[in-house]
Design a protein around this motif. Structure first.
Motif, short mmCIF file in Angstrom:
data_model
loop_
_atom_site.label_atom_id
_atom_site.label_comp_id
_atom_site.label_asym_id
_atom_site.label_seq_id
_atom_site.Cartn_x
_atom_site.Cartn_y
_atom_site.Cartn_z
N THR A 1 -16.02 -1.23 -5.67
CA THR A 1 -15.26 -0.29 -4.85
C THR A 1 -14.04 0.20 -5.62
OG1 THR A 1 -14.06 -2.13 -3.86
CG2 THR A 1 -15.99 -1.31 -2.66
N PRO A 2 -13.58 1.41 -5.37
CA PRO A 2 -12.36 1.90 -6.03
C PRO A 2 -11.12 1.18 -5.50
CG PRO A 2 -13.14 3.50 -4.43
CD PRO A 2 -14.19 2.44 -4.51
N TYR A 3 -10.13 1.12 -6.34
CA TYR A 3 -8.89 0.45 -5.97
C TYR A 3 -8.01 1.43 -5.19
CZ TYR A 3 -4.56 -2.25 -6.37
OH TYR A 3 -3.42 -2.94 -6.10
N THR A 4 -8.13 1.41 -3.88
CA THR A 4 -7.39 2.30 -2.99
C THR A 4 -6.81 1.50 -1.84
OG1 THR A 4 -9.38 2.79 -1.70
CG2 THR A 4 -8.88 4.27 -3.55
N PRO A 5 -5.81 2.05 -1.13
CA PRO A 5 -5.25 1.34 0.02
C PRO A 5 -6.27 1.06 1.11
CG PRO A 5 -3.80 3.14 -0.64
CD PRO A 5 -5.05 3.27 -1.43
N GLU A 6 -7.23 1.97 1.30
CA GLU A 6 -8.24 1.79 2.35
C GLU A 6 -9.12 0.57 2.08
OE1 GLU A 6 -6.59 5.69 2.46
OE2 GLU A 6 -7.73 4.74 0.83
N TYR A 7 -9.57 0.44 0.84
CA TYR A 7 -10.45 -0.69 0.51
C TYR A 7 -9.67 -2.01 0.47
CZ TYR A 7 -14.41 2.33 -0.46
OH TYR A 7 -15.45 3.22 -0.33
N ARG A 8 -8.42 -1.94 0.10
CA ARG A 8 -7.59 -3.15 0.14
C ARG A 8 -7.39 -3.61 1.59
NH1 ARG A 8 -1.88 -4.56 -0.11
NH2 ARG A 8 -1.67 -6.49 -1.29
N LEU A 9 -7.19 -2.65 2.48
CA LEU A 9 -7.05 -2.97 3.90
C LEU A 9 -8.38 -3.48 4.47
CD1 LEU A 9 -4.86 -2.85 6.10
CD2 LEU A 9 -5.72 -0.59 6.71
N ASN B 1 0.82 -1.22 0.00
CA ASN B 1 0.00 0.00 0.00
C ASN B 1 0.86 1.27 0.00
OD1 ASN B 1 -2.17 -1.71 0.12
ND2 ASN B 1 -2.60 -1.37 2.28
N ILE B 2 2.01 1.21 -0.64
CA ILE B 2 2.95 2.34 -0.65
C ILE B 2 2.46 3.41 -1.62
CG2 ILE B 2 5.33 3.01 -1.17
CD1 ILE B 2 6.09 0.10 -0.35
N GLU B 3 2.50 4.68 -1.17
CA GLU B 3 2.04 5.80 -1.99
C GLU B 3 3.16 6.77 -2.35
OE1 GLU B 3 -1.74 7.64 -0.99
OE2 GLU B 3 -1.98 6.22 0.66
N ARG B 4 4.35 6.55 -1.79
CA ARG B 4 5.44 7.49 -2.05
C ARG B 4 6.77 6.77 -1.87
NH1 ARG B 4 6.49 13.04 -1.83
NH2 ARG B 4 8.51 13.56 -0.94
N ILE B 5 7.76 7.10 -2.72
CA ILE B 5 9.11 6.54 -2.61
C ILE B 5 9.92 7.43 -1.68
CG2 ILE B 5 11.18 5.84 -3.85
CD1 ILE B 5 9.45 5.58 -6.37
N GLU B 6 10.43 6.84 -0.60
CA GLU B 6 11.17 7.63 0.41
C GLU B 6 12.05 6.71 1.24
OE1 GLU B 6 8.30 9.43 3.00
OE2 GLU B 6 7.05 7.65 3.03
N ASN B 7 12.97 7.36 1.99
CA ASN B 7 13.83 6.70 2.99
C ASN B 7 14.67 5.57 2.40
OD1 ASN B 7 12.68 8.32 5.05
ND2 ASN B 7 10.96 6.88 5.26
N LEU B 8 15.20 5.79 1.19
CA LEU B 8 16.09 4.80 0.57
C LEU B 8 17.47 5.36 0.28
CD1 LEU B 8 13.62 3.11 -1.95
CD2 LEU B 8 14.53 2.09 0.12
N GLU B 9 17.77 6.53 0.82
CA GLU B 9 19.07 7.17 0.53
C GLU B 9 20.24 6.37 1.08
OE1 GLU B 9 16.61 8.42 2.25
OE2 GLU B 9 16.10 10.48 1.69
N GLY B 10 20.03 5.72 2.24
CA GLY B 10 21.14 4.99 2.88
C GLY B 10 21.45 3.65 2.24
N CYS B 11 20.62 3.16 1.36
CA CYS B 11 20.87 1.87 0.69
C CYS B 11 21.83 2.11 -0.46
CB CYS B 11 19.56 1.26 0.20
SG CYS B 11 18.35 0.99 1.51
#
Length: 478
Positions: free
Chosen positions: A261-269, A77-87
């Motif tokens: 239902t729309p395909y969103t993280p909320e409905y998947r959860l 359910n990821i919506e943004r790419i972040e916190n990968l600078e240290g890899c």
């Protein structure tokens, strides 16, 4: 909610002897994980990390994995790419089928200079106009492929030429998507709250024929037959209500999955929560059925022992008359641990518990439990039990002495026989056999045949020739 714990990591690190400090690869897919934690602290040497098909909403707690080369976060359910600078060693990143709508967040991947492969197919950003040109122009180090399609040199040159225009288009489409996404969040939260309220109303609503209270008359010792009938009727109404509830739940389940239902993280959860709840209800029903199962009757109230084979094992009971014992051969599973088998030999019956399932057999005769023995075959796994009988068997070949008194003539005959037997034992020389070796006379046998095998007699010369003189001039005889 499933959380990443040290115990879970050690379970998934069996290929590395459950050691985490030297672990280089771990698979945590399909674990229903909803948050990334503790991985960067416990598994510093990870090179390959599989986290696909979970419920992770955010990339976090992986920046300290300096040796990480491949990260798979597909179907989350990821919506943004972040916190990968240290890899620093990251070469392959898979974000297939997520909910990434902020395509500009890929600019953070510029710090991952070794990145060669990127997968963003199945995300909302992959439908933006100019998506591929923007990614190719933004990430210069991406030289191998994007979404399993090889990046050509001409494609990169063209993307760099139109980068300014494509970037502006991407920004505009992002803003439209973010507004739409905020509206979807509000609608999803409202629908989820309404459904939760309906569920609470159903739980509060009492069952027909049952007011959720139990009554006990402490003064009434003897049960009233009328009350027994009422209790029986009440139980029947409860069973009918339960069946009606199950049918209603099936209808609601069908309606839940058929509702668009729309395909969103909320409905998947929400779908995941629905499945989890159904699974819990089934487990509760199964547990109630197990509790309602009547206890086993191995011995009746009259004291009669019943034959029973609940583990459904093949067996063979042999009556060994030579050794005066019973032998039971029970075909226990070869790979079943012997600690799960309990043997109890009684004088009239035998009971064996195989994984808490009884095997009971009434014996044809009484046996000695203290002298019984149980052995297990190492090749077939069969359990062999030897049970000696209490009563000894009288065999037919044994002659029992008669109690009839013999007559005088019979006594004389028996005495004569005994004397003869005594003579044979005392004086065997009278009945000696001739010497077979001395049948032919010695004179006739000497010198006959090609080889003389007879032992020559040694003649004592001193006694036979008294006046013998030894002349040294005469040569010795050969």
């Amino acid at each position: 909610m499933v959380r990443i714990t040290e115990e879970l990591l050690r379970q998934r690190a069996e290929h590395n002897n459950c050691e985490l400090f030297s672990l280089e690869e771990i698979s945590l897919h399909q674990q229903e994980i909803e948050k990334l934690e503790y991985i960067d602290k416990l598994c510093r040497d990870l090179k390959i990390l599989y986290l696909q098909n979970n419920l992770i909403p955010k990339i976090e707690n992986v920046s300290k994995l300096k040796k990480l080369e491949y990260l798979n976060l597909a179907l989350n359910n990821i919506e943004r790419i972040e916190n990968l600078e240290g890899c620093e060693e990251l070469q392959k990143l898979d974000l297939t089928a997520n909910f990434i709508g902020e395509l500009s967040s890929i600019e953070i991947l510029k710090h991952n200079i070794h990145l060669k492969e990127l997968f963003l197919v199945g995300n909302p950003c992959a439908e933006f106009e100019g998506y591929r040109q923007f990614v190719v122009a933004t990430l210069h180090q991406l030289k191998k492929c994007l979404d399993s399609k090889e990046i050509e040199r001409s494609e990169r040159i063209q993307a760099l030429q139109n980068y300014g225009q494509v970037k502006k288009q991407i920004r505009d489409q992002e803003q439209v998507y973010l507004v739409k996404r905020a509206r979807e969040k509000e609608e999803a939260l409202k629908k989820i709250q309404e459904k939760q309220e309906k569920k609470k109303e159903k739980q509060i609503k009492p069952k027909p024929g049952f007011d959720r209270r139990w009554y006990t008359d402490i003064n009434n010792i003897n049960p009233d037959p009328l009350e027994d009938k009422e209790n029986h009727q009440q139980k029947e109404t409860e069973k009918e209500y339960q069946e009606w509830e199950i049918d209603k739940d099936d209808e609601e389940d069908r309606a839940f999955w058929e509702e668009p239902t729309p395909y969103t993280p909320e409905y998947r959860l929400e779908a995941h929560r629905h499945l989890e709840e159904k699974r819990r209800v089934k487990e509760n029903i199964r547990g109630e059925k197990m509790k309602e199962k009547p206890p086993r009757t191995l011995i009746t109230t009259d004291g009669k022992v019943l034959n029973m084979n609940e583990p459904k094992l093949h067996f063979f009971l042999k009556d060994d008359e030579e050794n005066n014992q019973f032998i039971l051969d029970l075909a226990v599973y070869r790979h079943l641990d012997s600690s799960l088998i309990d043997v109890d030999v009684q004088p009239t019956y035998l009971r064996i518990m195989v994984k808490d399932k009884p095997f009971q057999l009434v014996l044809p005769a009484e046996v000695k439990p203290d002298s019984s023995s149980a052995k297990r075959s190492q090749t077939t796994g069969h359990l062999v039990i030897s049970m000696p009988k209490v009563q000894e068997i009288i065999r037919a070949n044994r002659k029992t002495p008669t109690l009839v008194e013999p007559s005088d003539s019979n006594k004389l005959q028996t005495n004569i026989k005994r004397e003869r037997v005594e003579k044979l034992e005392v004086d065997p020389s009278k009945y000696s056999f001739p010497d077979v070796a001395n049948i032919i006379q010695e004179k006739e046998r000497t010198g006959q045949g090609p080889i003389n095998l007879q032992q020559q007699k040694v003649i004592d010369t001193e006694n036979s020739y008294v006046d013998f003189e030894d002349n040294q001039d005469v040569p010795p005889l050969i």
